[in-house]
Design an enzyme around this catalytic site. Sequence first.
Site, PDB file in Angstrom:
ATOM      1  N   GLU A  69      -4.810  -3.931   1.366  1.00  0.00           N
ATOM      2  CA  GLU A  69      -3.392  -3.853   0.987  1.00  0.00           C
ATOM      3  C   GLU A  69      -2.972  -3.154   2.483  1.00  0.00           C
ATOM      4  OE1 GLU A  69      -0.391  -3.836  -1.857  1.00  0.00           O
ATOM      5  OE2 GLU A  69      -2.182  -4.881  -3.354  1.00  0.00           O
ATOM      6  N   TYR A  94       1.414   0.681   3.511  1.00  0.00           N
ATOM      7  CA  TYR A  94       1.967   0.422   3.886  1.00  0.00           C
ATOM      8  C   TYR A  94       3.177   1.105   5.461  1.00  0.00           C
ATOM      9  CZ  TYR A  94       1.412  -3.293   0.832  1.00  0.00           C
ATOM     10  OH  TYR A  94       0.685  -3.862   0.225  1.00  0.00           O
ATOM     11  N   GLN A 134       1.236 -10.584   3.087  1.00  0.00           N
ATOM     12  CA  GLN A 134       0.337 -11.057   2.129  1.00  0.00           C
ATOM     13  C   GLN A 134       0.209 -12.458   3.423  1.00  0.00           C
ATOM     14  OE1 GLN A 134       1.698 -11.779  -1.941  1.00  0.00           O
ATOM     15  NE2 GLN A 134       1.369  -9.695  -1.853  1.00  0.00           N
ATOM     16  N   GLU A 167      -0.607 -13.271  -3.687  1.00  0.00           N
ATOM     17  CA  GLU A 167      -0.189 -12.498  -4.868  1.00  0.00           C
ATOM     18  C   GLU A 167       0.689 -13.683  -5.704  1.00  0.00           C
ATOM     19  OE1 GLU A 167       1.136  -8.352  -7.036  1.00  0.00           O
ATOM     20  OE2 GLU A 167       1.106  -8.558  -5.010  1.00  0.00           O
ATOM     21  N   ASN A 170      -6.105  -2.968 -10.263  1.00  0.00           N
ATOM     22  CA  ASN A 170      -5.585  -2.210  -9.272  1.00  0.00           C
ATOM     23  C   ASN A 170      -4.516  -1.239  -9.286  1.00  0.00           C
ATOM     24  OD1 ASN A 170      -4.013  -3.271  -6.249  1.00  0.00           O
ATOM     25  ND2 ASN A 170      -1.904  -3.363  -8.443  1.00  0.00           N
ATOM     26  N   GLU A 171      -4.630  -0.623  -7.315  1.00  0.00           N
ATOM     27  CA  GLU A 171      -3.619   0.809  -8.044  1.00  0.00           C
ATOM     28  C   GLU A 171      -2.972   1.684  -9.479  1.00  0.00           C
ATOM     29  OE1 GLU A 171       0.608  -1.057  -5.840  1.00  0.00           O
ATOM     30  OE2 GLU A 171      -0.348  -1.061  -4.182  1.00  0.00           O
TER      31      GLU A 171
END
Length: 481
Positions: free
Chosen positions: A292, A235, A341, A23, A168-169
């Site tokens: 992610e 996460y 990432q 990103e 995204n999101e």
Amino acid sequence: MITAAPSPLAPVIDRRIYGQFAEHLGRGIYEGLWVGTDSPIPNRNGLRTDAIDALRAIKVPVVRWPGGCFADEYHWLKGVGHQRGAMVNTHWGGVVDPNEFGTHEYFELLNQLDAEAYINGNVGSGAVAEMQDWIEYMTLDSHTEMAELRKRHGREQPWKVQFFGVGNESWGCGGNMTSLHYANLYRQYQTYVRNYGDNRITKVACGANADDYEWTDVVMARAAEHMDALSLHYYTLPTGEWDVKGAAIGFGDADWYETIRRTLMMDTLLTRHGQLMDRHDPAKRVGLYVDEWGTWYDVEQGTNPGFLYQQNTMRDAVVAALNFNVFHRHADRVRMTNIAQMVNVLQAMLLTDGERMLKTPTYHAFALYTDHHDATSVPVRGVLPAHTDLTLSHRDGAYTASAVNYGLDRQAEIEIVLPGAIGELLRSDILTAEQADAHNTFEAPDAVAITGFDAVRIAGDRMTLTLPPRSIVTVRGRVAE
């Protein structure tokens, strides 16, 4: 004792489960990958060669770009041509992004890595026509305005775009939408993500945040027929709290085990989201992409809070390996994941400091699992010792076993009965460390690294692994003829 039980219904472990995510965030793109053609740092067409060489070694299959939250404020036309339009990265540090790294540079990255494209389109602040034009710019071979613009910018032939994320999101930084609102927008936007020539795009709908099962249910109910995959983000935070996530180094035993516990929640998430997807897609046509995932700690002291730079320890390597094992167990539905990432951000493969670069323990975890790429999963039965996990696969006439001992204070022995006798040991490697927070630094870049593993015994069809604490082991053996 663990018994391997091959099944004709066992899925293939898609190599894209080992995908990456880059990103526009902190030093992930600029310095981490892109240094420009005039840089004193050795590069090929602006991409630093040390990073590319390291990433090629772990066989990166696909790279997701340009975000993340950045994707829904990214306007692609500012990142092509000779006159680039700078923009403010409002999500990550408020820095000015010069847009030196855009569409052409991204495909150069893929070319050097021999990886596939996974592009996230802008739904949050972008128009349908903007997304449509980008698809034409990248993939159309015709005399249209967008195709001709690409040619004027130096690319005659269209590229291949294998995967395209529509937003995204969208439940958060991508627009704070409700599930129903996004499902309707998705149906509209994806209409214009068209296939041109022989390019075939896998359309990825924005999926849920962690355990938001209502989102999955609604989006699948409303739009499953228009998607090829649905994403999921999760996460691992040691504390479970976003305000104070926990430290990357200097943690205690309790923090280690809580991090592991929260990592293993991935299995529950995949099971429950998978069950909801099965309700609307019993044939499992739609893939589940965990695009992610990884550890997220408090940033390192003295660094920009918006750059999400964190150190990477043996704990992170164990987290990665445990996630791999979970993904393997759900390989019938999980066909891609993208760790967050690739360089200098969150649970990165590589860290850089100017001309210097190091490989993190997480990088070495990826290196230990390359033999599972596109292998057939082999189910195992039996009770594993406490604090251990195991995955097994078969490819090219050989079995690959990867085992994790996430205990801090005792070794563990795993005996595996394989479907056939092993005639030749092809690989036996281990990643371990004396300290739970052992990590690599620019002064000691190989403090945590893969070494040979000699605590393996093979007798016919029996393989016995003796794992020290805090360790990941991969053993590969060819079946005797």
